[in-house]
Write an enzyme that holds these catalytic residues in place. Sequence first.
Site, PDB file in Angstrom:
ATOM      1  N   ASP A   1      -2.851 -12.632   1.884  1.00 37.76           N
ATOM      2  CA  ASP A   1      -1.732 -12.031   2.637  1.00 37.76           C
ATOM      3  C   ASP A   1      -1.324 -12.890   3.824  1.00 37.76           C
ATOM      4  OD1 ASP A   1      -1.475  -9.782   1.171  1.00 37.76           O
ATOM      5  OD2 ASP A   1      -2.380  -8.413   2.615  1.00 37.76           O
TER       6      ASP A   1
ATOM      7  N   CYS B   1      -1.153   5.436   2.481  1.00 45.88           N
ATOM      8  CA  CYS B   1      -1.104   6.515   1.487  1.00 45.88           C
ATOM      9  C   CYS B   1      -1.663   5.943   0.188  1.00 45.88           C
ATOM     10  CB  CYS B   1       0.344   6.965   1.295  1.00 45.88           C
ATOM     11  SG  CYS B   1       0.628   8.084  -0.090  1.00 45.88           S
TER      12      CYS B   1
ATOM     13  N   CYS C   1       1.036   1.317 -19.014  1.00 45.68           N
ATOM     14  CA  CYS C   1       1.510   2.559 -18.390  1.00 45.68           C
ATOM     15  C   CYS C   1       2.052   3.508 -19.465  1.00 45.68           C
ATOM     16  CB  CYS C   1       2.611   2.272 -17.377  1.00 45.68           C
ATOM     17  SG  CYS C   1       2.005   1.599 -15.819  1.00 45.68           S
TER      18      CYS C   1
ATOM     19  N   CYS D   1      -0.417   7.507  -5.198  1.00 45.06           N
ATOM     20  CA  CYS D   1      -0.008   6.947  -6.494  1.00 45.06           C
ATOM     21  C   CYS D   1      -1.186   6.264  -7.195  1.00 45.06           C
ATOM     22  CB  CYS D   1       1.188   6.008  -6.349  1.00 45.06           C
ATOM     23  SG  CYS D   1       1.049   4.780  -5.056  1.00 45.06           S
TER      24      CYS D   1
ATOM     25  N   CYS E   1       4.425  11.097  -5.954  1.00 47.86           N
ATOM     26  CA  CYS E   1       4.802  10.460  -4.688  1.00 47.86           C
ATOM     27  C   CYS E   1       5.475  11.486  -3.758  1.00 47.86           C
ATOM     28  CB  CYS E   1       5.736   9.276  -4.944  1.00 47.86           C
ATOM     29  SG  CYS E   1       6.234   8.512  -3.387  1.00 47.86           S
TER      30      CYS E   1
ATOM     31  N   CYS F   1       8.420   4.959   1.609  1.00 52.97           N
ATOM     32  CA  CYS F   1       6.981   4.964   1.301  1.00 52.97           C
ATOM     33  C   CYS F   1       6.161   5.268   2.563  1.00 52.97           C
ATOM     34  CB  CYS F   1       6.591   3.615   0.709  1.00 52.97           C
ATOM     35  SG  CYS F   1       4.813   3.462   0.427  1.00 52.97           S
TER      36      CYS F   1
ATOM     37  N   CYS G   1       2.350   8.612 -11.217  1.00 49.93           N
ATOM     38  CA  CYS G   1       2.519   8.073  -9.853  1.00 49.93           C
ATOM     39  C   CYS G   1       3.908   8.404  -9.310  1.00 49.93           C
ATOM     40  CB  CYS G   1       2.262   6.570  -9.827  1.00 49.93           C
ATOM     41  SG  CYS G   1       3.256   5.635 -10.991  1.00 49.93           S
TER      42      CYS G   1
ATOM     43  N   CYS H   1       3.455   7.379 -19.255  1.00 47.23           N
ATOM     44  CA  CYS H   1       2.920   8.040 -18.051  1.00 47.23           C
ATOM     45  C   CYS H   1       3.893   7.898 -16.880  1.00 47.23           C
ATOM     46  CB  CYS H   1       1.572   7.415 -17.690  1.00 47.23           C
ATOM     47  SG  CYS H   1       0.877   8.025 -16.144  1.00 47.23           S
TER      48      CYS H   1
ATOM     49  N   CYS I   1      -3.563   7.804 -10.716  1.00 46.25           N
ATOM     50  CA  CYS I   1      -3.434   6.919 -11.883  1.00 46.25           C
ATOM     51  C   CYS I   1      -4.637   7.072 -12.815  1.00 46.25           C
ATOM     52  CB  CYS I   1      -3.306   5.460 -11.421  1.00 46.25           C
ATOM     53  SG  CYS I   1      -3.142   4.314 -12.802  1.00 46.25           S
TER      54      CYS I   1
HETATM   55  S1  SF4 Z   1       1.842   4.893  -1.322  1.00 43.50           S
HETATM   56 FE1  SF4 Z   1       2.337   7.082  -1.254  1.00 43.50          FE
HETATM   57  S2  SF4 Z   1       4.432   7.196  -0.497  1.00 43.50           S
HETATM   58 FE2  SF4 Z   1       4.061   5.046  -1.145  1.00 43.50          FE
HETATM   59  S3  SF4 Z   1       4.737   4.994  -3.273  1.00 43.50           S
HETATM   60 FE3  SF4 Z   1       2.555   5.495  -3.356  1.00 43.50          FE
HETATM   61  S4  SF4 Z   1       2.500   7.743  -3.389  1.00 43.50           S
HETATM   62 FE4  SF4 Z   1       4.549   7.137  -2.709  1.00 43.50          FE
HETATM   63  S1  SF4 Z   2       0.023   6.527 -12.826  1.00 40.87           S
HETATM   64 FE1  SF4 Z   2      -0.808   4.523 -13.402  1.00 40.87          FE
HETATM   65  S2  SF4 Z   2      -0.609   4.448 -15.653  1.00 40.87           S
HETATM   66 FE2  SF4 Z   2       0.700   6.119 -14.905  1.00 40.87          FE
HETATM   67  S3  SF4 Z   2       2.714   5.150 -14.694  1.00 40.87           S
HETATM   68 FE3  SF4 Z   2       1.710   5.061 -12.702  1.00 40.87          FE
HETATM   69  S4  SF4 Z   2       0.729   3.068 -12.643  1.00 40.87           S
HETATM   70 FE4  SF4 Z   2       1.216   3.484 -14.790  1.00 40.87          FE
END
Ligand code: SF4
Ligand code: SF4
Length: 352
Positions: free
Chosen positions: A135, A243, A190, A246, A200, A216, A196, A193, A250
């Site tokens: 980074d 956060c 993915c 997501c 969110c 976000c 995520c 699915c 998964c």
């Molecule tokens: S980190 Fe949290 S707010 Fe950001 S995309 Fe993932 S679930 Fe959404």
């Molecule tokens: S939760 Fe994981 S597997 Fe499902 S769409 Fe999101 S990144 Fe892909």
Amino acid sequence: MDCTALLDKIRVQSRTLGFTGFGIAKAELDADQAHLQDWLAKGQHGQMDYMARHGDMRARPELLQPGTLSVISVRMDYGTDPEQAWATLAASDKAYVARYALGRDYHKLMRQRLKQLAQFIESEIGRFGYRVLVDSAPSLERALARNAGLGWIGKHTCLIDKDEGSWFFLGEIYTDLELPGTTLTPQGHCGTCTRCIDICPTGAIVAPNRLDARRCISYLTIEHQGSIPEEFRTAIGNRIFGCDDCQLVCPWNKFAKIHAEPDFAARNRLDEAGLLELFAWTEDEFLQRTEGSAIRRTGYINWLRNLAVALGNAEPTPEHLAALRDKCSHDHPVVREHAQWALQQLETKLRT
Ligand code: SF4
Ligand code: SF4
């Protein structure tokens, strides 16, 4: 030396150094560069102006480090107990800190270990040109890691490995060695699915593989300066630094490993601390307790701002109300404004 034998040795050494994945990236990032440019053009990077700087360097390693022919990409796990994460998220009087930030700042540790890996290669083949990145310079690290065979970029935009999930840090060594690149880029898994996207809290994943940083919570609580837009404050809940929703949701993270790195163990009980306790820290305490932690970079004012928002989403207990009243006269207008907003939220709850 035979290249395959050398790569085997580097792989073994990378494991010894704590890296759980290793690969050689092809620096062919044209599609990723186009994706980045479109994201920037739409302003979805918010205040992260540094993302727009450096022109093509992010997508062209040889521009960042002249002579670069190959990129060694590694990952290091930071997975923790997901049940504890869910429990903290459900406890409105506790503070949720993104799992990657609970312990010591990973940048320093990763950089040291990557240098050790580069020195190991030197001990095998003699001096060569390299630059270590964590980074620390503009690079498309997820795309490079994908090209190195370390996983696919999920709909939430993190890298996922089929066998180890997504709780890991990435780092790179740009090198002037001509190493054979990974020939197979992993397929995405993915499928249909959308967990995520569905979970969110702020609707920040606006399309598969497309994150609007301005929505976000990770961006809003860490990168964003000044007032947090009111439309997101309730959805932020008790997330005071980053956060993970997501990633927590998964399905591939059921394969994630719990890290064994002592430096990543939670400091200051940040995995279970109460909002009031953290809101009471003085600036000196904040600076002292977050020394060597990624949390430092958000700064004390944003720390109080985020905690005020979280308290506004907590129960209207006398202690919460008193702490917020106290910060309503804080010297800094951002803290005052968020404390006033939070107090109003609690007072409204008391009336209803
Ligand atoms: S980190 Fe949290 S707010 Fe950001 S995309 Fe993932 S679930 Fe959404
Ligand atoms: S939760 Fe994981 S597997 Fe499902 S769409 Fe999101 S990144 Fe892909």
